[in-house]
Design an enzyme around this catalytic site. Structure first.
Site, PDB file in Angstrom:
ATOM      1  CE1 TYR A  46       1.821   1.066  -3.017  1.00  0.00           C
ATOM      2  CE2 TYR A  46       3.161   1.166  -1.192  1.00  0.00           C
ATOM      3  CZ  TYR A  46       2.923   1.519  -2.553  1.00  0.00           C
ATOM      4  OH  TYR A  46       4.246   1.961  -3.296  1.00  0.00           O
ATOM      5  N   GLY A  47       0.498  -2.699  -1.639  1.00  0.00           N
ATOM      6  CA  GLY A  47       0.204  -3.684  -2.896  1.00  0.00           C
ATOM      7  C   GLY A  47       0.260  -5.143  -2.675  1.00  0.00           C
ATOM      8  CD  GLU A 122       7.926  -3.681  -3.261  1.00  0.00           C
ATOM      9  OE1 GLU A 122       7.533  -3.124  -4.225  1.00  0.00           O
ATOM     10  OE2 GLU A 122       7.681  -4.778  -3.084  1.00  0.00           O
TER      11      GLU A 122
END
Length: 217
Positions: A46-47, A122
């Protein structure tokens, strides 16, 4: 199949449930046409994973995650900022009725090493999480994503959009400027025809700050 076998089933997340349990969100639909194949590994981005996945994949589809929206509520000390001047990067915030559109990547199973590498990428508050997404093909699949949840050490709450824009406009880290991160995400969503008013509004504010600085200089 014996009676005991008929009383249990495995849901879309690999959990064993009572056959009569229809309320679990990970329950596998009866039709194989509506679910991913057994053994598939999907990652939902999503990023930055949208515009810079950094790995090979077997398939890529636009996907929808219900109940979440993008939020620049996470401080970045390692990529788009520093320990002294952290930037802001996007995470997912729970929101009733919201939908987050992103990209789902199907990886060659079991993808153990790749997922471990993504755990490292992440970090700084993000944790590996399983979510249910709907692919553009119509299939519902269990996907892995990384979410920095409220309350983690790098969580930054109660910042206005103007406050966030001020930080993004000028912060930078080992991976580049914070504004580049925002603009790359904005551009990637535009190419996929995904409209996110939050990202668009934030981009407008950051560009206005940079324009003002250039003209005053």
């Amino acid at each position: 199949m014996g009676l005991s076998d008929a009383l249990w089933r495995t849901d879309g997340c690999g959990n064993t449930l009572a056959a009569t349990d229809e309320n679990n969100v990970c329950m596998k639909p009866e039709s194989d046409k509506l679910t991913g194949r057994v053994g598939e590994v999907w990652v939902f981005g999503y990023g930055s994973l949208i515009w810079r996945p950094g790995f090979e994949y077997d398939d890529k589809q636009v996907a929808v995650l219900a109940g979440y929206q993008r939020s620049f509520s996470q401080a970045s000390h390692d990529h788009r900022g520093t320990a002294e001047a952290p930037g802001r990067v996007v995470t997912l915030a729970p929101s009733t009725g919201a939908q987050c559109k992103g990209v789902a990547f199907r990886l060659p199973a079991p993808a153990t090493e790749l997922l471990s590498a993504l755990d490292i990428r992440e970090q700084d508050g993000y944790e590996r999480t399983h979510v249910e997404v709907i692919l553009s093909s119509g299939a519902s699949v269990s996907a892995i994503t990384w979410i920095a949840s409220r309350g983690n050490p790098s969580w930054r709450d109660h910042e206005s959009l103007d406050d966030i824009a001020q930080l993004i406009a000028y912060r930078k880290g080992p991976s580049g400027t914070n504004r580049e991160y925002l603009f790359e995400l904005e551009g990637a969503l535009e190419k996929l025809e995904i409209r996110d008013e939050y990202i668009n509004d934030l981009s407008v504010l950051v560009r206005a700050l940079r324009y003002r600085e250039i003209n005053q200089g």
